[in-house]
Design a protein around this motif. Structure first.
Motif, mmCIF file in Angstrom:
data_model
loop_
_atom_site.group_PDB
_atom_site.id
_atom_site.type_symbol
_atom_site.label_atom_id
_atom_site.label_comp_id
_atom_site.label_asym_id
_atom_site.label_seq_id
_atom_site.Cartn_x
_atom_site.Cartn_y
_atom_site.Cartn_z
ATOM 1 N N GLY A 210 -6.518 12.644 -39.490
ATOM 2 C CA GLY A 210 -6.796 12.160 -40.834
ATOM 3 C C GLY A 210 -5.554 12.125 -41.698
ATOM 4 O O GLY A 210 -5.320 11.176 -42.459
ATOM 5 N N ALA A 211 -4.725 13.164 -41.577
ATOM 6 C CA ALA A 211 -3.498 13.216 -42.359
ATOM 7 C C ALA A 211 -2.520 12.146 -41.901
ATOM 8 O O ALA A 211 -1.894 11.453 -42.715
ATOM 9 N N VAL A 212 -2.371 11.986 -40.588
ATOM 10 C CA VAL A 212 -1.433 11.007 -40.045
ATOM 11 C C VAL A 212 -1.839 9.582 -40.426
ATOM 12 O O VAL A 212 -1.006 8.744 -40.767
ATOM 13 N N LEU A 213 -3.140 9.324 -40.385
ATOM 14 C CA LEU A 213 -3.631 7.982 -40.683
ATOM 15 C C LEU A 213 -3.792 7.735 -42.178
ATOM 16 O O LEU A 213 -4.209 6.660 -42.590
ATOM 17 N N ARG A 214 -3.445 8.736 -42.981
ATOM 18 C CA ARG A 214 -3.516 8.629 -44.453
ATOM 19 C C ARG A 214 -4.919 8.222 -44.926
ATOM 20 O O ARG A 214 -5.084 7.356 -45.791
ATOM 21 N N ILE A 215 -5.897 8.818 -44.317
ATOM 22 C CA ILE A 215 -7.282 8.556 -44.717
ATOM 23 C C ILE A 215 -7.513 9.165 -46.096
ATOM 24 O O ILE A 215 -7.073 10.273 -46.397
ATOM 25 N N ALA A 216 -8.235 8.441 -46.963
ATOM 26 C CA ALA A 216 -8.336 8.834 -48.365
ATOM 27 C C ALA A 216 -9.150 10.107 -48.554
ATOM 28 O O ALA A 216 -8.735 11.007 -49.272
ATOM 29 N N THR A 217 -10.319 10.168 -47.950
ATOM 30 C CA THR A 217 -11.157 11.356 -48.116
ATOM 31 C C THR A 217 -11.317 12.049 -46.773
ATOM 32 O O THR A 217 -11.431 11.393 -45.734
ATOM 33 N N LEU A 218 -11.314 13.380 -46.812
ATOM 34 C CA LEU A 218 -11.417 14.131 -45.565
ATOM 35 C C LEU A 218 -12.805 14.000 -44.963
ATOM 36 O O LEU A 218 -12.960 13.851 -43.748
ATOM 37 N N ARG A 219 -13.823 14.032 -45.803
ATOM 38 C CA ARG A 219 -15.189 13.942 -45.288
ATOM 39 C C ARG A 219 -15.407 12.644 -44.517
ATOM 40 O O ARG A 219 -15.848 12.626 -43.366
ATOM 41 N N GLY A 220 -15.109 11.520 -45.178
ATOM 42 C CA GLY A 220 -15.304 10.229 -44.528
ATOM 43 C C GLY A 220 -14.307 9.989 -43.425
ATOM 44 O O GLY A 220 -14.614 9.338 -42.427
ATOM 45 N N GLY A 221 -13.094 10.525 -43.600
ATOM 46 C CA GLY A 221 -12.038 10.314 -42.619
ATOM 47 C C GLY A 221 -12.346 10.931 -41.287
ATOM 48 O O GLY A 221 -12.107 10.323 -40.231
ATOM 49 N N ILE A 222 -12.872 12.143 -41.295
ATOM 50 C CA ILE A 222 -13.205 12.806 -40.035
ATOM 51 C C ILE A 222 -14.303 12.035 -39.311
ATOM 52 O O ILE A 222 -14.237 11.843 -38.092
ATOM 53 N N ALA A 223 -15.284 11.558 -40.054
ATOM 54 C CA ALA A 223 -16.350 10.755 -39.437
ATOM 55 C C ALA A 223 -15.770 9.474 -38.832
ATOM 56 O O ALA A 223 -16.145 9.059 -37.733
ATOM 57 N N ARG A 224 -14.814 8.850 -39.543
ATOM 58 C CA ARG A 224 -14.229 7.609 -39.057
ATOM 59 C C ARG A 224 -13.377 7.837 -37.819
ATOM 60 O O ARG A 224 -13.403 7.052 -36.864
ATOM 61 N N VAL A 225 -12.605 8.920 -37.809
ATOM 62 C CA VAL A 225 -11.812 9.253 -36.626
ATOM 63 C C VAL A 225 -12.735 9.477 -35.437
ATOM 64 O O VAL A 225 -12.456 9.048 -34.311
ATOM 65 N N GLY A 226 -13.855 10.155 -35.702
ATOM 66 C CA GLY A 226 -14.825 10.364 -34.623
ATOM 67 C C GLY A 226 -15.321 9.055 -34.047
ATOM 68 O O GLY A 226 -15.428 8.905 -32.821
ATOM 69 N N ARG A 227 -15.605 8.091 -34.920
ATOM 70 C CA ARG A 227 -16.104 6.797 -34.442
ATOM 71 C C ARG A 227 -15.063 6.094 -33.575
ATOM 72 O O ARG A 227 -15.408 5.398 -32.623
ATOM 73 N N ARG A 228 -13.791 6.282 -33.900
ATOM 74 C CA ARG A 228 -12.734 5.671 -33.075
ATOM 75 C C ARG A 228 -12.734 6.247 -31.662
ATOM 76 O O ARG A 228 -12.318 5.578 -30.719
ATOM 77 N N PHE A 229 -13.190 7.476 -31.543
ATOM 78 C CA PHE A 229 -13.274 8.110 -30.229
ATOM 79 C C PHE A 229 -14.661 7.935 -29.605
ATOM 80 O O PHE A 229 -14.908 8.423 -28.504
ATOM 81 N N GLY A 230 -15.558 7.276 -30.320
ATOM 82 C CA GLY A 230 -16.906 7.090 -29.824
ATOM 83 C C GLY A 230 -17.749 8.351 -29.867
ATOM 84 O O GLY A 230 -18.653 8.530 -29.032
ATOM 85 N N ILE A 231 -17.455 9.234 -30.824
ATOM 86 C CA ILE A 231 -18.189 10.491 -30.935
ATOM 87 C C ILE A 231 -18.658 10.697 -32.369
ATOM 88 O O ILE A 231 -18.201 10.023 -33.302
ATOM 89 N N VAL A 232 -19.567 11.645 -32.540
ATOM 90 C CA VAL A 232 -20.007 12.061 -33.870
ATOM 91 C C VAL A 232 -19.146 13.249 -34.301
ATOM 92 O O VAL A 232 -19.152 14.295 -33.643
ATOM 93 N N ALA A 233 -18.385 13.071 -35.373
ATOM 94 C CA ALA A 233 -17.486 14.111 -35.864
ATOM 95 C C ALA A 233 -17.810 14.413 -37.325
ATOM 96 O O ALA A 233 -18.086 13.501 -38.103
#
Length: 265
Positions: A210-233
């Motif tokens: 999340g930090a590397v990708l400069r995601i704006a919010t941590l809550r939404g960012g972690i969920a989005r990173v999870g989706r990139r991996f095809g998982i629920v995060a």
């Protein structure tokens, strides 16, 4: 709680860093988890909290030197406990975890925390189990306002996002084998210390991404990173300020001992 009773495998990290730990050196013990806090080795309190929780069925203590805990009279109970098993760890957290997963004898879900999480208690575990259940991977964090409202003098390492300043609570959830690719990424970063290993060890792989990708919010960012991996995060925003206070420095130990003394009154 969604997790079935006695369904969770708890992993307690009780290893040693490559360099001598200042707390261990000052206390005259071989490894940090044996450092006394409030009159007993720090590992005892999180171990008891995990074993006492109704959703935890077994406890794995991951360490480079299991014999040290069996030989110490104050921690020998762990080596004798029927629901505790010691596993020898390697050079890093992620690599050791992958080695355990690849053996295939640890049932999911896994809940991982550290031996210096002295203030870990049932209510923290309740929240983690409740909010992480159903996720493939989850990380517990504490927002700065939560900590400072209760302990304004406490100093932590913070990561800034639009939805707050966050500090790691050293509680991680791996709900299924789908988490393995993220742990493998964690292993890669852990092996190259020039790529931010300190951040990974403190906050975990999802937060680093999340930090590397400069995601704006941590809550939404972690969920989005999870989706990139095809998982629920998920992010689990801990309600108790004490969730991010670990026994890492002398000041931390003094704060923890004060908190425990107040709770005992």
């Amino acid at each position: 709680m969604n997790a079935a009773a006695s369904d969770i495998t708890a992993i307690l990290l009780a290893g040693a860093r490559p360099v001598p730990d200042p707390l261990a050196v000052a206390a005259g013990v071989a490894v940090k988890p044996l450092v006394p806090v409030a009159g007993e080795p720090m590992i005892n309190r999180p171990a008891r909290a995990l074993l006492a929780h109704p959703a935890v069925g077994r406890l794995v203590v991951l360490t480079q030197a299991p014999e040290l805990f069996a030989a110490d009279p104050a921690t020998a109970w762990l080596a004798e406990h029927p629901e505790v098993r010691f596993e020898r760890s390697g050079g890093g957290i992620a690599s050791s975890l992958i080695a355990l997963l690849d053996r295939g004898d640890l049932p999911f879900p896994l809940l991982m925390t550290t031996a210096d999480h002295v203030l870990l208690d049932g209510s923290m575990l309740d929240q983690m189990v409740r909010e992480a259940s159903g996720a493939d991977i989850a990380v517990a964090m504490v927002e700065r306002r939560t900590l400072l409202a209760r302990y304004p003098g406490s100093r932590r390492t913070w990561l800034k996002f639009r939805d707050g300043w966050w500090s790691g609570a050293n509680i991680f959830w791996f709900g299924s084998g789908k988490a393995r690719p993220v742990i493998a990424l964690w292993q890669e970063v852990e092996q190259d210390r020039k790529k931010g290993w300190k951040i990974v060890s403190a906050f975990g792989p999802l937060t680093l991404l999340g930090a590397v990708l400069r995601i704006a919010t941590l809550r939404g960012g972690i969920a989005r990173v999870g989706r990139r991996f095809g998982i629920v995060a998920r992010l689990v925003a801990m309600e108790k300020a004490e969730a991010c206070i670990d026994a890492d420095k002398v000041d931390d130990v003094m704060l923890i001992e004060g908190i425990l003394a107040d709770a005992a009154e």
